[in-house]
Structure formats: C-alpha cells, structure tokens
Write a protein that holds these residues in place. Structure first.
Motif, PDB file in Angstrom:
ATOM      1  N   VAL A 236       0.839  -1.198   0.000  1.00 56.20           N
ATOM      2  CA  VAL A 236       0.000   0.000   0.000  1.00 56.20           C
ATOM      3  C   VAL A 236       0.874   1.248   0.000  1.00 56.20           C
ATOM      4  O   VAL A 236       0.553   2.250  -0.630  1.00 56.20           O
ATOM      5  CB  VAL A 236      -0.950  -0.014   1.221  1.00 56.20           C
ATOM      6  N   LEU A 239       3.935   0.444  -3.484  1.00 53.77           N
ATOM      7  CA  LEU A 239       3.574   0.505  -4.903  1.00 53.77           C
ATOM      8  C   LEU A 239       2.958   1.851  -5.271  1.00 53.77           C
ATOM      9  O   LEU A 239       2.388   2.538  -4.432  1.00 53.77           O
ATOM     10  CB  LEU A 239       2.568  -0.606  -5.250  1.00 53.77           C
ATOM     11  N   ASP A 241       0.144   4.121  -7.516  1.00 53.39           N
ATOM     12  CA  ASP A 241      -1.271   3.915  -7.790  1.00 53.39           C
ATOM     13  C   ASP A 241      -1.496   3.235  -9.131  1.00 53.39           C
ATOM     14  O   ASP A 241      -2.373   2.403  -9.273  1.00 53.39           O
ATOM     15  CB  ASP A 241      -2.041   5.238  -7.750  1.00 53.39           C
ATOM     16  N   GLU A 242      -0.672   3.621 -10.118  1.00 52.58           N
ATOM     17  CA  GLU A 242      -0.854   2.992 -11.434  1.00 52.58           C
ATOM     18  C   GLU A 242      -0.656   1.496 -11.287  1.00 52.58           C
ATOM     19  O   GLU A 242      -1.492   0.715 -11.692  1.00 52.58           O
ATOM     20  CB  GLU A 242       0.137   3.536 -12.478  1.00 52.58           C
ATOM     21  N   GLY A 243       0.479   1.125 -10.660  1.00 48.57           N
ATOM     22  CA  GLY A 243       0.719  -0.280 -10.342  1.00 48.57           C
ATOM     23  C   GLY A 243       0.834  -1.185 -11.543  1.00 48.57           C
ATOM     24  O   GLY A 243       1.424  -2.246 -11.451  1.00 48.57           O
ATOM     25  N   ILE A 246       4.359  -2.036 -12.822  1.00 48.09           N
ATOM     26  CA  ILE A 246       5.274  -2.590 -11.824  1.00 48.09           C
ATOM     27  C   ILE A 246       5.227  -4.116 -11.909  1.00 48.09           C
ATOM     28  O   ILE A 246       4.172  -4.686 -11.976  1.00 48.09           O
ATOM     29  CB  ILE A 246       4.902  -2.110 -10.415  1.00 48.09           C
TER      30      ILE A 246
ATOM     31  N   LYS B  31      -8.625   2.851  -3.773  1.00 49.73           N
ATOM     32  CA  LYS B  31      -7.293   2.777  -4.382  1.00 49.73           C
ATOM     33  C   LYS B  31      -6.281   1.996  -3.533  1.00 49.73           C
ATOM     34  O   LYS B  31      -5.485   1.218  -4.062  1.00 49.73           O
ATOM     35  CB  LYS B  31      -6.766   4.203  -4.611  1.00 49.73           C
ATOM     36  N   TRP B  32      -6.317   2.236  -2.192  1.00 49.60           N
ATOM     37  CA  TRP B  32      -5.290   1.600  -1.363  1.00 49.60           C
ATOM     38  C   TRP B  32      -5.488   0.094  -1.301  1.00 49.60           C
ATOM     39  O   TRP B  32      -4.511  -0.652  -1.228  1.00 49.60           O
ATOM     40  CB  TRP B  32      -5.216   2.216   0.042  1.00 49.60           C
ATOM     41  N   VAL B  33      -6.731  -0.385  -1.387  1.00 50.67           N
ATOM     42  CA  VAL B  33      -6.966  -1.839  -1.425  1.00 50.67           C
ATOM     43  C   VAL B  33      -6.490  -2.417  -2.760  1.00 50.67           C
ATOM     44  O   VAL B  33      -5.927  -3.515  -2.810  1.00 50.67           O
ATOM     45  CB  VAL B  33      -8.448  -2.168  -1.169  1.00 50.67           C
ATOM     46  N   ARG B  35      -3.945  -1.310  -4.392  1.00 49.86           N
ATOM     47  CA  ARG B  35      -2.485  -1.438  -4.266  1.00 49.86           C
ATOM     48  C   ARG B  35      -2.120  -2.673  -3.446  1.00 49.86           C
ATOM     49  O   ARG B  35      -1.171  -3.384  -3.743  1.00 49.86           O
ATOM     50  CB  ARG B  35      -1.887  -0.174  -3.622  1.00 49.86           C
ATOM     51  N   TRP B  36      -2.884  -2.890  -2.364  1.00 46.80           N
ATOM     52  CA  TRP B  36      -2.673  -4.075  -1.531  1.00 46.80           C
ATOM     53  C   TRP B  36      -2.790  -5.340  -2.406  1.00 46.80           C
ATOM     54  O   TRP B  36      -1.919  -6.207  -2.403  1.00 46.80           O
ATOM     55  CB  TRP B  36      -3.716  -4.084  -0.406  1.00 46.80           C
ATOM     56  N   ASN B  38      -2.574  -5.583  -5.639  1.00 55.32           N
ATOM     57  CA  ASN B  38      -1.530  -5.645  -6.665  1.00 55.32           C
ATOM     58  C   ASN B  38      -0.198  -6.132  -6.100  1.00 55.32           C
ATOM     59  O   ASN B  38       0.651  -6.621  -6.838  1.00 55.32           O
ATOM     60  CB  ASN B  38      -1.335  -4.272  -7.319  1.00 55.32           C
ATOM     61  N   ALA B  39      -0.008  -5.958  -4.783  1.00 60.58           N
ATOM     62  CA  ALA B  39       1.253  -6.390  -4.168  1.00 60.58           C
ATOM     63  C   ALA B  39       1.207  -7.862  -3.755  1.00 60.58           C
ATOM     64  O   ALA B  39       2.250  -8.452  -3.451  1.00 60.58           O
ATOM     65  CB  ALA B  39       1.552  -5.514  -2.943  1.00 60.58           C
ATOM     66  N   TYR B  42       3.767 -10.499  -5.290  1.00 58.71           N
ATOM     67  CA  TYR B  42       5.150 -10.445  -4.794  1.00 58.71           C
ATOM     68  C   TYR B  42       5.239 -11.016  -3.378  1.00 58.71           C
ATOM     69  O   TYR B  42       6.189 -11.717  -3.031  1.00 58.71           O
ATOM     70  CB  TYR B  42       5.678  -9.008  -4.821  1.00 58.71           C
TER      71      TYR B  42
END
Lengths: 246, 97
Positions: A236, A239, A241-243, A246, B31-33, B35-36, B38-39, B42
């Motif tokens: 959170v 990364l 925002d576009e993500g 990546i 948005k922050w979820v 990103r979570w 998307n990570a 990894y």
C-alpha cells in the motif's frame, strides 16, 4: 477443420495466437509440476488409493500440497473430516490470491473468470499475475485460460502416470527436481525486483512473517496466508497507484 | 471413505477460489486496497519461497539455500525462466552426489 478456418478469419487467429502464447507461458509450470505429480501418483498408489481415486483427486482438487498432505493422512488412517479441514486450512491462501487475480481481470467477463478461478494454484496465480499486459489485450482470457489448462493437464496427466507406472524418473533426478517450483518462483520474482528494487521489501516481509509464525508453531497454511497478507499490505505504501507497469 | 474425502477437499478448495470472482464484480475497492491486491503476487512469491526452500533436502537445508542462490544469480542475468529452473535442478543434482 476449425484450424483451417481460423487462418482465414483474423479474429479467431488472434484467439489461437493468445492461446498459444498462454501455453508457452505455462510451460515452466509443466516442468515444475511433472516430477511433483509423478511423485504424488507413486505415493498415493502406495497409500492404497486406486489409480482412478488418485487421478480423480488431481482432477477435482488440483492443489499439490493439500494432495500430498491427504495422502500422508490416508496412510496414517485419518478420517475424511480431518483431511477436509486440513485441506481447507492449507488452501485458504488461494482466496487471497484469487481476490488479487480477479481484481486484475476487470476487463474479462464473469463467464470467463469463473472457470479460471477454479484453476488457480500458487503456480498459475504467480505466473499469470506477472504476465500483466495480456489482461488488457484483446482475447486476454484465452491467454490465461490456456496457461491454466496447460498446467492442469500436466498435473492430472503426471498424477495418472505416476499411479500407473510408478517411478519412471530415476529417484535422484526426481528428488533434485523438487527444487523446480522454488526456482520458478525465484525466476518470477527477480525480474520484478530488478525493475523496481523496493518490491523486494514486500517479498522479504512476507518471508519473515511466514518463517516466524511457522517457527512459533502456526500451521503452514495460516502462516502463508498471514505472510502474504502482511507482505502485500506493505505494498500500500510501496507501490504506485498505477501499479500496472510494476 | 476416500471418495468422500476427495469430494470434501474439492469443495473446500473450490469455494475460496471461486468466491473472489463474485466479489470483484459487486464490490468496488478503494485505491489503497487495489495497491494491496496488486502487491499480493510479490508477497505470495516471498512466502512460497521461504522457508519452504529449506525442505528441498530436509536433512541438508543448505542445499536448498545454495540452489536458491544459483536461481537468483541466473535470473539476475536475465536468463529465461526455463534456464533458471534447470540450473537450480542441476545444482541440487550435483550437490547430492
């Protein structure tokens, strides 16, 4: 017949093209799955399961670690309920992975996402997730479906052959091949880390949490879930925002 | 008995895999979820690699570590993932003489 037609119709040719690319992207998983599936088939056969039972388990469950656990529990005389609970705990991590994968496939229809979600494993998830651009391409669903199907067929086929023929690979080679899936995970992670060094922190946090919780005696299943969630949470802040790139 | 264990395993494995397909169609994440989520790949890779790699040869955990370092090196050289896998297999094969 369909193949000759597809040459003349550009639309289905690009479908076929995406499916071929998906199968090629799934090939490293085949390399990792075959020795593991053969070993599963052999051990399951030795535990007293029939060839049809051990193949059916691969067809319906499609989850390596849980199937090995089930075989060892069957050998130890455990009951069905115990085995089912253990499989749930070990496979719950796929909920987290599926949520991440499905959230990425926004442009793909629900009808296509549903069967793909069934084929989600550690390997198909990580391989598919690191092939991001295909999700935005036309007929992207064919790419992912083909990748997953390639992995699935090698798992089911390898299980059957292992059950039917026993050890077909020399034991030292098949033991050495046990490292294949770990090497595949490393081969997937490193290019992303090279591109954006800070991604390594996400992976390191997940490793550390997983390691500490298992050392404290938590089951492997819940430890991996916790490691994945907490490592991912660091994303959170790590990364963009576009993500996407990546 | 085994057939019921297989069917039960199939159900408890399939439900967590399928549920998210429904969730993402009905829930819009902030948005922050995103990103979570998307990570997660990894993080999953990290958790799947370690400490599991130590059990490649449970009686000699250093073999898994060395094979992992061979894999990191080959991947760092931008070699194809098939080469990374074969290199790691070969290193375990050679270390178990």
């Amino acid at each position: 017949m369909n193949n000759t037609q597809s040459i003349h119709i550009p639309k289905s040719e690009s479908r076929l093209h995406m499916a071929r690319r998906g199968a090629a992207a799934g090939f490293p998983i085949v390399l990792g799955y075959l020795p593991v599936a053969l070993t599963y088939g052999v051990l399951a056969g030795q535990s007293g399961m029939s060839i049809s039972e051990l193949t059916l388990m691969s067809v319906l469950v499609f989850a390596g670690a849980a199937q090995f656990l089930a075989v060892s529990m069957i050998s130890a005389g455990a009951g069905a309920i115990e085995i089912i609970i253990a499989a749930f705990v070990l496979n719950f991590r796929h909920f987290v992975m599926s949520l991440s994968f499905m959230n990425r496939l926004k442009e793909i229809t629900f009808r296509a996402k549903l069967p793909m979600s069934l084929g989600l494993t550690d390997e198909t998830f990580t391989m598919s997730s690191l092939h991001k651009k295909e999700a935005k391409e036309k007929y992207g669903a064919y790419f992912y479906a083909s990748l997953i199907l390639t992995a699935y067929l090698s798992w089911v086929g390898g299980s059957f052959v292992g059950g039917a023929l026993g050890d077909v690979i020399p034991s030292r080679l098949s033991e050495s091949m046990g490292v294949a899936l770990y090497a595949m995970f490393i081969g997937l992670l490193i290019p992303s880390v090279k591109k954006h060094h800070r991604i390594v922190f996400i992976a390191l946090i997940a490793m550390t949490v997983n390691f500490i919780l298992q050392a404290w005696g938590m089951s492997e299943g819940w430890s991996i879930v916790a490691g994945t969630l907490l490592g991912g949470l660091s994303g959170v802040w790590i990364l963009d925002d576009e993500g996407e790139d990546i | 008995m085994i057939i019921w264990a297989i069917i039960g395993m199939a159900v408890v494995t399939a439900v967590p895999r399928i549920l998210p397909a429904f969730i993402v169609d009905y829930v819009h994440f902030p948005k922050w979820v995103d990103r979570w989520l998307n990570a997660i790949p990894y993080a999953a890779l990290g958790a799947l690699i370690f400490p599991g790699i130590l059990s490649v040869k449970p009686e000699a955990p250093q073999i898994g570590v060395i094979a992992g370092m061979v894999g990191i090196l080959l991947a760092w050289l931008n070699l194809n993932i098939i080469i990374v896998i074969i290199g790691a297999i070969a290193s375990v094969f050679l270390m178990t003489f």
